[in-house]
Design an enzyme around this catalytic site. Structure first.
Site, PDB file in Angstrom:
ATOM      1  N   GLY A  46     -35.584  46.106 -52.617  1.00  0.00           N
ATOM      2  CA  GLY A  46     -34.539  45.124 -52.346  1.00  0.00           C
ATOM      3  C   GLY A  46     -34.597  43.994 -53.345  1.00  0.00           C
ATOM      4  CD  GLN A  51     -36.022  38.543 -54.940  1.00  0.00           C
ATOM      5  OE1 GLN A  51     -35.310  39.330 -54.338  1.00  0.00           O
ATOM      6  NE2 GLN A  51     -37.295  38.802 -55.183  1.00  0.00           N
ATOM      7  CB  CYS A  88     -41.866  39.137 -52.720  1.00  0.00           C
ATOM      8  SG  CYS A  88     -40.371  38.307 -53.263  1.00  0.00           S
ATOM      9  CG  LEU A  89     -39.290  43.172 -56.855  1.00  0.00           C
ATOM     10  CD1 LEU A  89     -37.892  43.643 -57.236  1.00  0.00           C
ATOM     11  CD2 LEU A  89     -40.340  44.065 -57.505  1.00  0.00           C
ATOM     12  CG  HIS A 130     -38.448  40.428 -48.119  1.00  0.00           C
ATOM     13  ND1 HIS A 130     -39.823  40.345 -48.206  1.00  0.00           N
ATOM     14  CD2 HIS A 130     -37.974  40.073 -49.342  1.00  0.00           C
ATOM     15  CE1 HIS A 130     -40.151  39.934 -49.432  1.00  0.00           C
ATOM     16  NE2 HIS A 130     -39.049  39.772 -50.146  1.00  0.00           N
ATOM     17  CD  GLU A 131     -34.527  41.616 -50.561  1.00  0.00           C
ATOM     18  OE1 GLU A 131     -34.283  40.601 -51.237  1.00  0.00           O
ATOM     19  OE2 GLU A 131     -35.544  42.309 -50.743  1.00  0.00           O
ATOM     20  CG  HIS A 134     -35.518  36.447 -51.268  1.00  0.00           C
ATOM     21  ND1 HIS A 134     -36.411  35.645 -51.937  1.00  0.00           N
ATOM     22  CD2 HIS A 134     -36.094  37.677 -51.226  1.00  0.00           C
ATOM     23  CE1 HIS A 134     -37.474  36.367 -52.279  1.00  0.00           C
ATOM     24  NE2 HIS A 134     -37.309  37.601 -51.853  1.00  0.00           N
TER      25      HIS A 134
HETATM   26 ZN    ZN Z   1     -38.638  39.142 -52.067  1.00  0.00          ZN
END
Ligand code: ZN
Length: 165
Positions: A46, A51, A88-89, A130-131, A134
């Protein structure tokens, strides 16, 4: 399509609230396509627009069934709780246990401007929550119960299941 630079923890943009998208124009379509490409390149499940430095309410998710492009998501129902490992990226080389709803139902707009209801459980529910966090400037690190050591050998199985989003 083009890869976009993923912002890392400490970048103030990750802490800002994203604005809703009121018109799905070419710029938004390109953004969504670039986000899918960037997510794939980074091998994530995701990615949220902030991000990649864009404060708009757009996320892409792919839990192995093809990419879903999600605009202006809203959680309309949730059920149960589950503690699972997240990464998380934007927070590389870290993972931790987080409690999330076991199932969620969301309402969103797809890239054609249609309203869609999506129900997710397990990995999909985790990725959705999670997204959406963000989009409100929240990172999983705000909710982590315990960090997991990614280098520990006994965690090999866990590692394989760990997904970054
Ligand atoms: Zn993340």
């Amino acid at each position: 399509m083009a890869l976009r630079r993923i912002r890392l923890e400490g970048d103030p943009i990750l802490r800002k609230k994203s604005r809703p998208i009121d018109e799905i124009n070419d710029r938004i379509q390109v953004l969504l396509d670039d986000m899918v490409e960037t997510m794939r390149d980074a091998e994530g499940v995701g990615l949220a627009a902030p991000q990649v430095g864009v404060l708009r309410r757009a996320v892409v998710i792919d839990v192995g069934e093809g990419p879903i492009k999600i605009i202006n998501p809203e959680i309309i129902d949730e059920e149960g709780t589950k503690i699972d490992i997240e990464g998380c990226l934007s927070v590389p080389n870290k993972a931790g246990k987080v409690e999330r709803p076991e199932r969620v139902k969301i309402k969103y707009i797809n890239e054609d401007g249609e309203e869609v209801i999506l129900e997710g459980e397990g990995l999909l529910a985790k990725a959705i929550c999670h997204e959406i966090d963000h989009l409100d400037g929240i990172l999983y690190t705000d909710k982590v119960i315990e960090y997991v050591d990614l280098t520990a050998e006994e965690d090999e199985e866990t590692l394989e299941e760990e997904e970054e989003s």
